[in-house]
Design an enzyme around this catalytic site. Structure first.
Site, PDB file in Angstrom:
ATOM      1  N   ASP A 185      79.139 -27.689  67.518  1.00 40.98           N
ATOM      2  CA  ASP A 185      78.582 -26.378  67.875  1.00 40.98           C
ATOM      3  C   ASP A 185      77.911 -25.743  66.653  1.00 40.98           C
ATOM      4  O   ASP A 185      76.881 -25.072  66.773  1.00 40.98           O
ATOM      5  CB  ASP A 185      79.695 -25.464  68.411  1.00 40.98           C
ATOM      6  CG  ASP A 185      80.409 -26.097  69.596  1.00 40.98           C
ATOM      7  OD1 ASP A 185      79.719 -26.666  70.459  1.00 40.98           O
ATOM      8  OD2 ASP A 185      81.651 -26.062  69.640  1.00 40.98           O
ATOM      9  N   HIS A 212      85.442 -24.763  72.625  1.00 44.51           N
ATOM     10  CA  HIS A 212      84.378 -25.770  72.699  1.00 44.51           C
ATOM     11  C   HIS A 212      84.041 -26.077  74.155  1.00 44.51           C
ATOM     12  O   HIS A 212      84.229 -27.193  74.625  1.00 44.51           O
ATOM     13  CB  HIS A 212      84.810 -27.041  71.948  1.00 44.51           C
ATOM     14  CG  HIS A 212      83.767 -28.122  71.976  1.00 44.51           C
ATOM     15  ND1 HIS A 212      82.535 -27.993  71.362  1.00 44.51           N
ATOM     16  CD2 HIS A 212      83.745 -29.341  72.565  1.00 44.51           C
ATOM     17  CE1 HIS A 212      81.828 -29.082  71.566  1.00 44.51           C
ATOM     18  NE2 HIS A 212      82.526 -29.922  72.308  1.00 44.51           N
TER      19      HIS A 212
HETATM   20  N1  LIG Z   1      84.443 -32.373  70.482  1.00 46.11           N
HETATM   21  C1  LIG Z   1      83.195 -32.776  70.461  1.00 46.11           C
HETATM   22  O1  LIG Z   1      82.326 -32.191  69.814  1.00 46.11           O
HETATM   23  C2  LIG Z   1      82.778 -33.985  71.235  1.00 46.11           C
HETATM   24  C3  LIG Z   1      81.545 -34.587  70.968  1.00 46.11           C
HETATM   25  C4  LIG Z   1      81.201 -35.725  71.686  1.00 46.11           C
HETATM   26  C5  LIG Z   1      82.078 -36.262  72.625  1.00 46.11           C
HETATM   27  N2  LIG Z   1      83.258 -35.641  72.871  1.00 46.11           N
HETATM   28  C6  LIG Z   1      84.231 -36.204  73.796  1.00 46.11           C
HETATM   29  O2  LIG Z   1      84.711 -37.427  73.237  1.00 46.11           O
HETATM   30  C7  LIG Z   1      85.110 -38.311  74.286  1.00 46.11           C
HETATM   31  C8  LIG Z   1      84.430 -39.668  74.106  1.00 46.11           C
HETATM   32  O3  LIG Z   1      83.051 -39.577  74.337  1.00 46.11           O
HETATM   33  P1  LIG Z   1      82.139 -40.901  74.296  1.00 46.11           P
HETATM   34  O4  LIG Z   1      80.757 -40.455  74.596  1.00 46.11           O
HETATM   35  O5  LIG Z   1      82.408 -41.649  73.032  1.00 46.11           O
HETATM   36  O6  LIG Z   1      82.744 -41.713  75.547  1.00 46.11           O
HETATM   37  P2  LIG Z   1      82.763 -43.292  75.769  1.00 46.11           P
HETATM   38  O7  LIG Z   1      83.147 -43.547  77.171  1.00 46.11           O
HETATM   39  O8  LIG Z   1      81.496 -43.888  75.255  1.00 46.11           O
HETATM   40  O9  LIG Z   1      83.924 -43.790  74.807  1.00 46.11           O
HETATM   41  C9  LIG Z   1      85.280 -43.487  75.022  1.00 46.11           C
HETATM   42  C10 LIG Z   1      86.118 -44.609  74.464  1.00 46.11           C
HETATM   43  O10 LIG Z   1      87.486 -44.261  74.661  1.00 46.11           O
HETATM   44  C11 LIG Z   1      88.162 -45.446  74.994  1.00 46.11           C
HETATM   45  N3  LIG Z   1      89.441 -45.172  75.636  1.00 46.11           N
HETATM   46  C12 LIG Z   1      89.708 -44.847  76.909  1.00 46.11           C
HETATM   47  N4  LIG Z   1      91.029 -44.736  77.089  1.00 46.11           N
HETATM   48  C13 LIG Z   1      91.613 -44.990  75.899  1.00 46.11           C
HETATM   49  C14 LIG Z   1      92.959 -45.033  75.439  1.00 46.11           C
HETATM   50  N5  LIG Z   1      93.979 -44.786  76.250  1.00 46.11           N
HETATM   51  N6  LIG Z   1      93.174 -45.329  74.143  1.00 46.11           N
HETATM   52  C15 LIG Z   1      92.139 -45.562  73.313  1.00 46.11           C
HETATM   53  N7  LIG Z   1      90.851 -45.550  73.673  1.00 46.11           N
HETATM   54  C16 LIG Z   1      90.593 -45.258  74.960  1.00 46.11           C
HETATM   55  C17 LIG Z   1      87.193 -46.195  75.919  1.00 46.11           C
HETATM   56  O11 LIG Z   1      87.539 -47.558  76.019  1.00 46.11           O
HETATM   57  C18 LIG Z   1      85.887 -45.955  75.203  1.00 46.11           C
HETATM   58  O12 LIG Z   1      85.592 -46.981  74.279  1.00 46.11           O
HETATM   59  C19 LIG Z   1      84.740 -37.606  75.588  1.00 46.11           C
HETATM   60  O13 LIG Z   1      85.865 -36.954  76.119  1.00 46.11           O
HETATM   61  C20 LIG Z   1      83.694 -36.603  75.158  1.00 46.11           C
HETATM   62  O14 LIG Z   1      83.590 -35.520  76.041  1.00 46.11           O
HETATM   63  C21 LIG Z   1      83.614 -34.523  72.193  1.00 46.11           C
HETATM   64  O1  LIG Z   2      79.247 -31.777  75.935  1.00 44.03           O
HETATM   65  C1  LIG Z   2      79.961 -32.782  75.995  1.00 44.03           C
HETATM   66  O2  LIG Z   2      80.401 -33.213  77.064  1.00 44.03           O
HETATM   67  C2  LIG Z   2      80.307 -33.535  74.747  1.00 44.03           C
HETATM   68  C3  LIG Z   2      80.566 -32.686  73.567  1.00 44.03           C
HETATM   69  O3  LIG Z   2      81.608 -31.807  73.779  1.00 44.03           O
HETATM   70  C4  LIG Z   2      79.333 -31.950  73.108  1.00 44.03           C
HETATM   71  O4  LIG Z   2      79.417 -30.748  72.833  1.00 44.03           O
HETATM   72  O5  LIG Z   2      78.276 -32.603  72.955  1.00 44.03           O
END
Ligand SMILES: NC(=O)c1ccc[n+]([C@@H]2O[C@H](COP(=O)([O-])OP(=O)(O)OC[C@H]3O[C@@H](n4cnc5c(N)ncnc54)[C@H](O)[C@@H]3O)[C@@H](O)[C@H]2O)c1
Ligand SMILES: O=C(O)C[C@H](O)C(=O)O
Length: 336
Positions: A185, A212
């Site tokens: 953010d 967030h």
């Molecule tokens: N806080 C933030 O700013 C922020 C930013 C980006 C993404 N996110 C969040 O992060 C998460 C991941 O996003 P992504 O785009 O990488 O998704 P993605 O699906 O590409 O990757 C998620 C990974 O988690 C793994 N996974 C699932 N269950 C699991 C477990 N029990 N143990 C270990 N690994 C496991 C999957 O196999 C996969 O490789 C989402 O919830 C997304 O919303 C948050």
């Molecule tokens: O928005 C999402 O779902 C992923 C992450 O929290 C973001 O802010 O990009």
């Protein structure tokens, strides 16, 4: 003097042999060589996890990098381990290897779980991600209870309270060492405000507080550095764009930036300040994102919000209402 070219080749091969290489690194550490920190990424084969692994492998503060996932972690580990930077990379696949992945870690970064699809809110991810975060945090409580935890899995507004309850149950909860990652953010806010002001985003500092998700993301545009002012239209445009940035793009750079800040804090660097979603007394809510000072203990100081203008005060009330429900939902998930 080398007696023959085959001996020379054998000597070079011995140096390049990964087990020997690792042994030399362990010896170097034992002799007082730069130790660095041990970092685990849980969910390392995902979209965020893979890029984050690459960025952490490039971080000179990292000496050991553990990559854990329930799928594909061996391939990702092989890929990342060939980068010619010093961190030793080890891969872990599936629940039976979770404890080995976590043992001895200083910092655990958690981007495990499902991401949003178009039209979903972050809260729509709760049903799947809550259980994933619970299991992973139970592992942290057992194997590295003193590690700093960076929680990325959404909905952060609920997964941080879930992690706190898991750690309380295990008797390991240290509020200073549990941080929800909201850096994205801030990087978005710095970028969009930089665009409007015609400034390099590196020169811009926008505090983003609250949580967030949607209206809980509250950029404090009245506190932007360098000091500046915005028209009501600009304020409305920037606030909405920062709140909705996650529907435009998702990236790992911010997670790596925050992890690096945590490591610099653990190392003892002074003046490391970032926004994060932490246990807080800044409002009446038990968790809230605001600027925190990162140090050897984790989030050593949580800063107050400072003076808000009328637009921000209204935004704060909206943010707190939604945030209270998300926090309660996370807490109830473990307490029930
Ligand atoms: N806080 C933030 O700013 C922020 C930013 C980006 C993404 N996110 C969040 O992060 C998460 C991941 O996003 P992504 O785009 O990488 O998704 P993605 O699906 O590409 O990757 C998620 C990974 O988690 C793994 N996974 C699932 N269950 C699991 C477990 N029990 N143990 C270990 N690994 C496991 C999957 O196999 C996969 O490789 C989402 O919830 C997304 O919303 C948050
Ligand atoms: O928005 C999402 O779902 C992923 C992450 O929290 C973001 O802010 O990009």
């Amino acid at each position: 003097m080398e007696s023959s070219s085959s001996q020379r080749v054998a000597r070079i091969a011995a140096h390049l042999n990964p087990p020997n290489f690792e042994l030399r690194r362990e010896e170097c550490r034992a002799k007082g060589g730069a130790p660095g920190f041990k970092v685990a990424i849980l969910g390392a084969a995902g979209g965020i996890g893979q890029s984050l692994a690459l960025l952490m492998k490039m971080n000179p503060l990292v000496s050991v990098l553990h990559l854990y996932d329930v799928v594909n972690s061996p391939g990702v580990t092989a890929d990342i381990s060939h980068m010619d930077t010093t961190a030793v990379v080890r891969g872990f696949l599936g629940q039976p290897q979770l404890e080995a992945a976590l043992t001895g870690m200083d910092l655990v970064v958690i981007p495990a779980g499902v991401p949003r699809k178009p039209g979903m809110t972050r809260d729509d991810l709760f049903n799947i991600n809550a259980g994933i975060v619970r299991t992973l945090c139970e592992g942290v409580a057992k194997c590295c209870p003193n590690a700093v935890v960076n929680l990325i899995s959404n909905p952060v507004n609920s997964t941080v309270p879930i992690a706190a309850e898991v750690f309380k149950k295990a008797g390991t909860y240290n509020p200073k060492r549990l941080l929800g990652v909201t850096t994205l953010d801030v990087t978005r806010a710095n970028t969009f405000v930089g665009e409007v002001l015609g400034l390099d985003p590196k020169m811009v500092d926008v505090p983003v507080v609250g949580g967030h998700a949607g209206v809980t993301i509250l950029p404090l545009l009245s506190q932007v550095k360098p000091p500046c002012s915005f028209t009501p239209e600009e304020t409305e445009y920037l606030t909405k764009r920062i709140q909705d940035g996650g529907t435009e793009v998702v990236q790992a750079y911010a997670a790596a930036k925050f992890a690096d800040a945590c490591l610099r804090g653990l190392k003892g660097d002074a003046g490391v300040v970032e926004c994060a979603f932490v246990a807080s007394e800044v409002t009446e809510l038990p968790f809230f994102a605001s600027k925190v000072r990162l140090g050897r203990a984790g989030a050593e100081e949580v800063y107050q919000l400072g003076p808000l203008n009328e637009y921000e005060r209204i935004g704060l009330e909206k943010a707190k209402k939604e945030l209270a429900e998300s926090i309660q939902k996370g807490t109830n998930f473990i307490k029930k």
